[in-house]
Design a protein around this motif. Sequence first.
Motif, PDB file in Angstrom:
ATOM      1  N   PHE A 189      -8.871   0.639  17.152  1.00 17.16           N
ATOM      2  CA  PHE A 189      -8.962   1.182  18.638  1.00 17.16           C
ATOM      3  C   PHE A 189      -9.446  -0.198  19.520  1.00 17.16           C
ATOM      4  O   PHE A 189      -9.054  -0.130  20.620  1.00 17.16           O
ATOM      5  N   GLY A 190     -10.221  -0.919  18.965  1.00 26.17           N
ATOM      6  CA  GLY A 190     -10.645  -2.051  19.926  1.00 26.17           C
ATOM      7  C   GLY A 190     -10.121  -3.165  20.251  1.00 26.17           C
ATOM      8  O   GLY A 190      -9.959  -3.888  20.986  1.00 26.17           O
ATOM      9  N   ALA A 191      -9.007  -3.346  19.114  1.00 26.24           N
ATOM     10  CA  ALA A 191      -8.043  -4.292  19.231  1.00 26.24           C
ATOM     11  C   ALA A 191      -6.818  -4.049  19.922  1.00 26.24           C
ATOM     12  O   ALA A 191      -5.932  -4.974  20.206  1.00 26.24           O
ATOM     13  N   LEU A 192      -6.412  -2.839  20.285  1.00 23.16           N
ATOM     14  CA  LEU A 192      -5.303  -2.357  20.753  1.00 23.16           C
ATOM     15  C   LEU A 192      -5.321  -2.787  22.347  1.00 23.16           C
ATOM     16  O   LEU A 192      -6.265  -2.311  23.085  1.00 23.16           O
ATOM     17  N   PRO A 193      -4.385  -3.652  22.887  1.00 20.81           N
ATOM     18  CA  PRO A 193      -4.338  -4.334  24.176  1.00 20.81           C
ATOM     19  C   PRO A 193      -4.585  -3.018  25.179  1.00 20.81           C
ATOM     20  O   PRO A 193      -3.879  -1.744  24.931  1.00 20.81           O
ATOM     21  N   GLN A 194      -5.140  -3.132  26.293  1.00 17.19           N
ATOM     22  CA  GLN A 194      -5.015  -2.298  27.366  1.00 17.19           C
ATOM     23  C   GLN A 194      -3.851  -1.744  27.956  1.00 17.19           C
ATOM     24  O   GLN A 194      -3.921  -0.540  28.485  1.00 17.19           O
ATOM     25  N   TRP A 195      -2.812  -2.432  27.907  1.00 19.96           N
ATOM     26  CA  TRP A 195      -1.470  -1.991  28.621  1.00 19.96           C
ATOM     27  C   TRP A 195      -0.843  -1.130  27.573  1.00 19.96           C
ATOM     28  O   TRP A 195       0.465  -0.843  27.907  1.00 19.96           O
ATOM     29  N   TYR A 196      -1.287  -0.672  26.550  1.00 18.89           N
ATOM     30  CA  TYR A 196      -0.661   0.376  25.760  1.00 18.89           C
ATOM     31  C   TYR A 196      -1.300   1.751  25.377  1.00 18.89           C
ATOM     32  O   TYR A 196      -2.485   1.633  25.705  1.00 18.89           O
ATOM     33  N   TYR A 197      -0.406   2.741  25.875  1.00 20.66           N
ATOM     34  CA  TYR A 197      -0.638   4.107  25.635  1.00 20.66           C
ATOM     35  C   TYR A 197      -0.651   4.294  24.175  1.00 20.66           C
ATOM     36  O   TYR A 197       0.371   3.670  23.417  1.00 20.66           O
ATOM     37  N   LEU A 198      -1.253   5.314  23.515  1.00 22.10           N
ATOM     38  CA  LEU A 198      -1.336   5.927  22.207  1.00 22.10           C
ATOM     39  C   LEU A 198      -0.970   7.222  22.149  1.00 22.10           C
ATOM     40  O   LEU A 198      -1.218   8.133  22.872  1.00 22.10           O
ATOM     41  N   GLY A 199       0.073   7.689  21.258  1.00 16.08           N
ATOM     42  CA  GLY A 199       0.616   8.905  21.350  1.00 16.08           C
ATOM     43  C   GLY A 199       0.956   9.293  19.931  1.00 16.08           C
ATOM     44  O   GLY A 199       0.632   8.494  18.962  1.00 16.08           O
ATOM     45  N   GLY A 200       1.361  10.524  19.725  1.00 13.99           N
ATOM     46  CA  GLY A 200       1.847  10.856  18.421  1.00 13.99           C
ATOM     47  C   GLY A 200       3.168  11.559  18.312  1.00 13.99           C
ATOM     48  O   GLY A 200       3.614  11.910  19.432  1.00 13.99           O
ATOM     49  N   ARG A 201       3.848  11.295  17.547  1.00 18.95           N
ATOM     50  CA  ARG A 201       5.354  11.786  17.013  1.00 18.95           C
ATOM     51  C   ARG A 201       5.484  12.862  16.128  1.00 18.95           C
ATOM     52  O   ARG A 201       5.150  12.441  14.917  1.00 18.95           O
ATOM     53  N   CYS A 202       5.827  13.910  16.254  1.00 17.34           N
ATOM     54  CA  CYS A 202       6.186  14.913  15.065  1.00 17.34           C
ATOM     55  C   CYS A 202       7.161  14.598  14.151  1.00 17.34           C
ATOM     56  O   CYS A 202       8.285  14.170  14.492  1.00 17.34           O
ATOM     57  N   TYR A 203       6.848  14.605  12.977  1.00 21.34           N
ATOM     58  CA  TYR A 203       7.872  14.381  11.854  1.00 21.34           C
ATOM     59  C   TYR A 203       9.128  15.489  11.816  1.00 21.34           C
ATOM     60  O   TYR A 203      10.221  15.149  11.851  1.00 21.34           O
ATOM     61  N   ARG A 204       8.839  16.488  12.121  1.00 23.95           N
ATOM     62  CA  ARG A 204       9.732  17.613  12.041  1.00 23.95           C
ATOM     63  C   ARG A 204      10.588  17.822  13.040  1.00 23.95           C
ATOM     64  O   ARG A 204      11.616  17.956  13.236  1.00 23.95           O
ATOM     65  N   CYS A 205       9.944  17.910  14.501  1.00 24.17           N
ATOM     66  CA  CYS A 205      10.782  18.549  15.500  1.00 24.17           C
ATOM     67  C   CYS A 205      10.940  17.265  16.584  1.00 24.17           C
ATOM     68  O   CYS A 205      11.427  17.372  17.641  1.00 24.17           O
ATOM     69  N   LYS A 206      10.192  16.074  16.343  1.00 25.13           N
ATOM     70  CA  LYS A 206      10.383  14.649  17.019  1.00 25.13           C
ATOM     71  C   LYS A 206       9.561  14.918  18.584  1.00 25.13           C
ATOM     72  O   LYS A 206       9.832  14.120  19.170  1.00 25.13           O
ATOM     73  N   HIS A 207       8.689  15.826  18.626  1.00 28.36           N
ATOM     74  CA  HIS A 207       7.867  16.090  19.936  1.00 28.36           C
ATOM     75  C   HIS A 207       6.996  15.031  19.920  1.00 28.36           C
ATOM     76  O   HIS A 207       6.738  14.367  18.996  1.00 28.36           O
ATOM     77  N   GLU A 208       6.791  14.168  21.032  1.00 20.73           N
ATOM     78  CA  GLU A 208       6.081  13.062  21.442  1.00 20.73           C
ATOM     79  C   GLU A 208       4.861  13.803  22.471  1.00 20.73           C
ATOM     80  O   GLU A 208       5.328  14.669  23.281  1.00 20.73           O
ATOM     81  N   GLY A 209       3.456  13.409  22.193  1.00 17.17           N
ATOM     82  CA  GLY A 209       2.619  13.729  22.979  1.00 17.17           C
ATOM     83  C   GLY A 209       1.383  12.459  23.033  1.00 17.17           C
ATOM     84  O   GLY A 209       1.855  11.887  22.183  1.00 17.17           O
ATOM     85  N   TRP A 210       0.917  12.431  24.312  1.00 11.72           N
ATOM     86  CA  TRP A 210       0.070  11.208  24.574  1.00 11.72           C
ATOM     87  C   TRP A 210      -1.275  11.584  24.491  1.00 11.72           C
ATOM     88  O   TRP A 210      -1.898  12.710  24.774  1.00 11.72           O
TER      89      TRP A 210
END
Length: 84
Positions: A20-41
Motif C-alpha cells: 500500500f505504501g509503494a503504490l503511487p498516488q495517481w493510481y486507484y485500487l479496485g477489485g474485479r469479479c472472476y465470475r461476472c466481471k463486475h468492477e468496484g473501486w
Amino acid sequence: MPALIETENLGSAFSEPQTFGALPQWYYLGGRCYRCKHEGWLDRYELMRRHGKGCYIVRLSSKLKCLGCGNREYNTFIVGRMPR
C-alpha cells in the motif's frame, strides 16, 4: 471519481508485488469479479490504515467479495491510473 486513463490487473501493471505504501498516488485500487466481471473501486487509504503500509496488496485478494453476484473466489485487484 475522475476519469481513468486505463484499467489493468495489479499483477500486470507492476513488475514486482506492491505494498500500500509503494503504490503511487495517481493510481486507484479496485477489485474485479472472476465470475461476472463486475468492477468496484476501493478506498486504498482505509485499507492501508487497517493493514499497514507494508502489507502486500495481493495478500488481501482472498478477502474480496463481489457486490454484484456475491462471489468470493478468484477475484483480483485492479488498478486505474488517473491523468497526471
